[in-house]
Design an enzyme around this catalytic site. Structure first.
Site, mmCIF file in Angstrom:
data_model
loop_
_atom_site.group_PDB
_atom_site.id
_atom_site.type_symbol
_atom_site.label_atom_id
_atom_site.label_comp_id
_atom_site.label_asym_id
_atom_site.label_seq_id
_atom_site.Cartn_x
_atom_site.Cartn_y
_atom_site.Cartn_z
ATOM 1 C CE LYS A 150 -28.700 23.118 26.887
ATOM 2 N NZ LYS A 150 -27.530 23.959 27.232
ATOM 3 C CB SER A 200 -24.896 21.267 28.384
ATOM 4 O OG SER A 200 -25.329 22.614 28.283
ATOM 5 C CB SER A 258 -23.508 24.887 27.072
ATOM 6 O OG SER A 258 -22.941 24.033 28.010
HETATM 7 N N1 GLN Z 1 -19.173 22.575 30.332
HETATM 8 C C1 GLN Z 1 -19.497 23.591 31.286
HETATM 9 C C2 GLN Z 1 -20.091 22.970 32.523
HETATM 10 O O1 GLN Z 1 -20.166 21.798 32.589
HETATM 11 C C3 GLN Z 1 -20.399 24.621 30.683
HETATM 12 C C4 GLN Z 1 -21.802 24.177 30.614
HETATM 13 C C5 GLN Z 1 -22.717 25.246 30.079
HETATM 14 O O2 GLN Z 1 -22.291 26.222 29.474
HETATM 15 N N2 GLN Z 1 -23.991 25.053 30.341
HETATM 16 O O3 GLN Z 1 -20.461 23.633 33.428
#
Ligand code: GLN
Length: 512
Positions: A85, A160, A184
């Site tokens: 990532k 994400s 994420s």
């Molecule tokens: N969807 C969550 C957010 O927008 C989690 C994102 C993540 O785990 N990086 O914060």
């Protein structure tokens, strides 16, 4: 169930690739080339990668092959390609965290996760797309491009870590690293039919992960099988003096836990189904198909000897508002470093403006709308006069959530829930509705706020799209997640006669 014998290299499990490489049946250059060919042919449509360096990947593969030819002692992962990532800092390799503000930045060092994987002899295929600074659940907040779900190109791959999920599900990498702040790793794994594990907070180094919310961020594996996830986790985990929150404890015997689970005997394991996560009276927002697959998976666990009971965790209902105060608060502080001076983008520095104006212009143009929303939200929640009412209250809720878990562990060994209330939704469906986007995290947030390990493993299809099953465990009991997930995976694989991801090749609603 391992890879079918005649499977092409790009649909072979990483564990099996490792075996083929060690036995000299295939070279790292061949495996790497097979993936690069597939990336070349299909990533134009999928959009999984932000950066691929074929020459560097082939050079790294060549070095491993040469070392093996000389008879050097190599680890079990040597020569296996992988994707990272783009939040993971990589020396000399562009790293953007999905943001324009870091466009063109080539970091001068490796994150510990990247360094450990390099030292293990893995071959970096490239960096994967993501929501800007990991803020999002669909990868649509990337400043660069939209990534598509390999099961249905009109749908999101989760987020994400959606570039990583699309790369692995689409066979553009055998496995990948994601990061999980509020879900994420687990949610994108769930909606693309992968295994994704968020390790115990502090058990995988955060050194060199571009920080979003430092008290929550963890890196972890996104893979096709539970065993692959355990192997990748073992390679990145363990103490790191460069991360002050790193736990000084061994990573544990995770692959062994996965192998034990695959034997399918869960006699005596106490499993708690969390009422607040899709149970009676808490089904709002959950798709019936998700709840049906979840119930079937619970019955499978019971069939393998697990003792299943309902467990109520009342504070979990407050996880979403607490998270969306704590994470933006930490982000507003972490993102202050992107000032147009130290890294990447600088706007308006033509001699006519003072430093404050250049910083303001750079941040105005360099950050996307969701990142700005979080910075504003977090700054407000931390501001004098509001701190106690917002950030302070959220921290108290966090403590209540941790207490719910602690009392649950008196009665059960693991807690389970769906990973995501819905399957992958259509691209664009939630971009104008932040609350609907945030609701994707309902089930993943409690373990994040409590710092606990949690895995997502496929549990079938609803409307032809993957559904994820989440297993949460006490701190440092990551091995339990692997055991339960492997048991479920093995039981389902043998019932359907093939690995879950092989269903991607069949028509929607087909054999998987
Ligand atoms: N969807 C969550 C957010 O927008 C989690 C994102 C993540 O785990 N990086 O914060």
């Amino acid at each position: 169930m391992s890879t079918p014998v005649s499977a092409p290299l790009t649909s072979t499990d990483a564990a099996e690739l490792g075996r083929l490489l060690a036995a000299g049946e295939v070279s790292s250059a061949e495996v790497t080339q097979a993936y690069l060919d597939r990336i070349q042919a299909t990533d134009g449509d999928l959009g999984a990668y932000l950066h691929v360096d074929a020459d560097a990947a082939l050079a790294a593969a060549g070095e491993i092959d040469a070392a093996r030819a000389k008879g050097e002692e190599l680890g079990p992962l040597a020569g296996i390609p992988l994707a990272l990532k783009d939040v993971v800092v990589t020396e000399g390799v562009p790293t953007t965290s999905g943001s324009k503000i870091l466009e063109g930045w080539r970091p001068p060092y490796d994150a510990t996760v990247a360094a450990r994987l390099k030292a293990a002899g893995t071959v970096l295929l490239g960096k994967t797309n993501m929501d800007e600074f990991a803020m999002g659940s669909s990868t649509e907040n990337s400043a660069y491009k939209v990534t598509r779900n390999p099961w249905d190109h009109d749908r999101i791959p989760g987020g994400s870590s959606g570039g990583s999920s699309a790369a692995v599900a689409g066979s553009l990498a055998p496995w990948a690293i994601g990061t999980d702040t509020g879900g994420s790793i687990r949610q994108p794994a769930a909606v693309t039919g992968l295994v994704g594990h968020k390790p115990t907070y502090g058990s995988v180094s955060r050194f060199g992960l571009i920080a979003f919310s430092s008290s929550l961020d963890q890196a972890g594996p996104m893979t096709r099988t539970v065993l692959d996830a355990a192997l990748l986790h073992e390679a990145i985990g363990g103490h790191d003096p460069l991360d002050s929150t790193s736990i000084d404890a061994p990573v544990g015997v995770l692959a062994e836990a996965a192998r034990r689970g695959a034997e399918g005997d869960l006699t005596g394991l106490r499993v708690g189904v969390v009422t607040e996560l899709g149970g009676d009276g808490h089904t709002d927002g959950y798709e019936p198909g998700v709840l049906a697959r979840f119930a079937e998976a619970v019955a499978l666990l019971e069939g393998m000897g697990a003792e299943v009971r309902q467990v109520s965790c009342p504070a979990f209902d407050l996880a979403l508002p607490a998270y969306y105060l704590i994470a933006p608060s930490e982000a507003s502080s972490n993102l202050a470093r992107f000032d147009g001076v130290r890294y990447g983008l600088r706007v308006g520095d033509d001699g006519s403006r003072d430093l404050d104006e250049v910083m303001a212009l750079t941040r105005e143009q360099g950050f996307g709308p969701e990142v700005k929303r979080r910075i504003i939200l977090g700054t407000y929640a931390l501001s004098s006069g509001y701190y106690e009412a917002y950030y302070g209250q959220a921290q108290k809720v966090r403590t209540l959530i941790t207490r719910d878990f602690t009392s649950a562990w008196d009665d059960v060994d693991v807690l389970v829930s769906p990973t995501s209330p819905t399957v992958a939704w259509p691209v664009g469906a939630r971009v104008d509705d932040p609350i609907a986007m945030y609701a994707a995290d309902l089930c993943t947030l409690p373990a994040s706020l409590a710092g606990l390990p949690a895995i997502s493993v496929p549990c079938g299809l609803s409307d032809g799209l993957p559904v994820g099953f989440q297993v949460m465990a006490p701190a440092l009991a990551d091995d339990r997640c692997y055991t339960v997930a492997a048991a479920l995976e093995a039981a389902q694989d043998s019932a359907r006669g093939h690995r879950f991801l092989d269903g991607l090749a069949t028509p929607a609603g087909g054999a998987a």
